[in-house]
Design a protein around this motif. Structure first.
Motif, mmCIF file in Angstrom:
data_model
loop_
_atom_site.group_PDB
_atom_site.id
_atom_site.type_symbol
_atom_site.label_atom_id
_atom_site.label_comp_id
_atom_site.label_asym_id
_atom_site.label_seq_id
_atom_site.Cartn_x
_atom_site.Cartn_y
_atom_site.Cartn_z
ATOM 1 N N PHE A 32 -49.479 -58.642 12.291
ATOM 2 C CA PHE A 32 -48.544 -58.604 13.412
ATOM 3 C C PHE A 32 -48.947 -57.543 14.424
ATOM 4 N N SER A 33 -48.888 -57.915 15.687
ATOM 5 C CA SER A 33 -49.122 -56.941 16.754
ATOM 6 C C SER A 33 -47.917 -56.018 16.857
ATOM 7 N N VAL A 34 -48.096 -54.900 17.518
ATOM 8 C CA VAL A 34 -46.977 -53.981 17.709
ATOM 9 C C VAL A 34 -45.879 -54.655 18.533
ATOM 10 N N SER A 35 -46.263 -55.448 19.510
ATOM 11 C CA SER A 35 -45.235 -56.126 20.318
ATOM 12 C C SER A 35 -44.454 -57.136 19.489
ATOM 13 N N GLU A 36 -45.116 -57.836 18.574
ATOM 14 C CA GLU A 36 -44.409 -58.767 17.689
ATOM 15 C C GLU A 36 -43.431 -58.008 16.804
ATOM 16 N N ILE A 37 -43.869 -56.864 16.275
ATOM 17 C CA ILE A 37 -42.994 -56.046 15.440
ATOM 18 C C ILE A 37 -41.783 -55.585 16.246
ATOM 19 N N GLY A 38 -42.009 -55.197 17.503
ATOM 20 C CA GLY A 38 -40.908 -54.778 18.369
ATOM 21 C C GLY A 38 -39.907 -55.888 18.598
ATOM 22 N N GLU A 39 -40.401 -57.108 18.765
ATOM 23 C CA GLU A 39 -39.533 -58.268 18.944
ATOM 24 C C GLU A 39 -38.674 -58.492 17.703
#
Length: 427
Positions: free
Chosen positions: A188-195
């Motif tokens: 998972f990308s950091v942006s996906e984790i943030g979502e």
């Protein structure tokens, strides 16, 4: 370049393997440049954190016993908090590995009657006994803490409706494993984790969101703590130790949660006040300083491996075109013989124990035989060149690390040579 090949030939690498490697590397110039740009950004971030916290040579002094008033230890924790943009951090040699760091955090936050939720499917094998998925003395299950998981959708996206249904009044902590573990899903990308964190918080704002950040530090210019993670957890013998840390782990996050973790690591009432550094502060500081460029070398090796093996029909995860969010490169070989040959190639390229022949064996914490190749200066260091995998379908190997790009290159070429020698691959 012919002179360079001669030294590779001394390792037993054929001219055909060498030439294929050179052709592959030539195609990666732009990808390598982008990796170096991220490393440069993160290097400046680390230096800035060290300067802001006035790191000096007195912080390298050894402490023993209780470790009271250890300014080197305390300053290092402020450096980590600054770099990860968190309120506090716990960075200790008393944390033995990533699994230990995660177990400390889970045990610190969860209480009997609470429920732990994994919205990204089954966690890494070694956490199964911590949680109680597989029975083990001292597991969270033994203390009346329940566990629930929501698998990813077939397209590997989050099952938001499944997550919504799983969150209930007892859900206290959500654990998000950034990397793939012994799975062949994407990282998972950091942006996906943030979502995902934003979605979870929209349902239950007071739930604690913890991210297992192992293998992901400094791969991007931001970390999970920048996108809402309450706790970010990792190991110092992976990315942030830079290959120099001989042991240790970190927990960064909100001050109240880090304090709870400190009480669990030492004892109630003692917390962060105790814990001698035993003379390894220079390795912790310098390893963290080197980490961005070491991670860049590991990423180049992972990308090289994907690009080299895909043309032979092997599935690479991530594939040669995808963006990268950790240092692990998984390759599905489809047979145990290929996994074993690959690992033997990595071992043969090692500076330490290069003569050792890896064999699968029943490792503690795993439910199948595992083969591991790691001729490392620090035992089990995953930021050093290494490869491992469970001997079970789909027979995937997990390659990671490389303190220098050149060592990673040698390891991948040696792995391909072993597969050629075994008749598994034909050039």
């Amino acid at each position: 370049m012919k002179d360079t090949y001669e030294i590779y030939r001394s390792f037993g690498i054929s001219e055909q393997v060498w030439e294929l490697g050179e052709k592959t590397i030539a195609s990666l110039a732009e990808r390598f440049r982008k990796i170096d740009e991220i490393a440069e950004f993160n290097q400046m971030k680390v230096i800035s954190a060290m300067q802001k916290n006035r790191v000096n040579t007195t912080h390298f002094a050894a402490t023993t016993g209780y470790g009271y008033n250890d300014s080197g230890r305390d300053t290092l924790e402020r450096v980590y908090a600054e770099c990860f943009h968190t309120e506090s951090a716990l960075v200790r040699p008393q944390i033995t590995c990533g699994t230990h760091a995660l177990a400390v955090a889970l045990s610190a936050i969860l209480r009997p009657g609470d429920e732990l939720l994994s919205p990204v499917g089954r966690p890494y094998d070694t956490l199964e006994e911590v949680i109680g998925i597989r029975e083990s003395p001292g597991s969270l299950k033994e203390f009346g803490i329940t566990y629930r998981e929501v698998n990813l959708l077939p397209d590997e996206h989050f099952d938001f409706e499944g997550i919504r249904s799983a969150i209930n009044e007892r859900t206290k902590l959500v654990t998000i494993q950034r990397s793939k573990g012994y799975q062949t899903r994407h990282t998972f990308s950091v942006s996906e984790i943030g979502e995902l964190i934003s979605f979870v918080k929209s349902i239950k704002p007071d739930v604690v969101c913890m991210v297992d950040n192992c293998y992901g530090e400094f791969v991007e210019t931001i970390e999970p703590s920048d996108v809402g993670a309450d706790l970010t957890v990792g190991s110092l013998i992976k990315n942030p130790g830079g290959g120099l840390a001989p042991i240790g782990g970190y927990i960064c996050g909100k001050e109240k949660y880090v304090e709870m973790c400190a009480y669990r690591l030492s004892a109630p009432g003692l917390g962060q006040e105790v814990g001698a550094n035993l003379g390894i502060m220079p390795a912790f500081y310098q390893g963290f300083f080197l980490s961005p460029t070491v991670v860049a070398s590991a990423l180049k090796g992972a990308l090289f491996a994907a690009c080299l093996y895909e043309p032979f029909g092997f599935k690479a995860v991530p594939d040669s075109k995808e963006s990268r969010h950790d240092i692990i490169q998984a390759i599905e070989f489809g047979s145990p013989e290929a996994v074993i040959a690959f690992c033997r190639g990595i071992q043969a390229a090692a500076p330490v124990d290069s003569y050792v022949i890896p064999e699968p064996w029943p490792m503690p914490g795993y439910d199948s035989d595992v083969i591991m190749a790691a001729g490392a200066f620090v035992q089990g260091s995953s930021i050093e060149l290494s490869a491992d995998g469970p001997i079970r379908p789909p027979y995937a190997v997990y390659f990671q690390g490389g303190l220098t790009w050149y060592h990673a290159k040698l390891g991948i070429l040696m792995s391909l040579q072993k597969l050629c020698d075994a008749g598994i691959v034909s050039l």
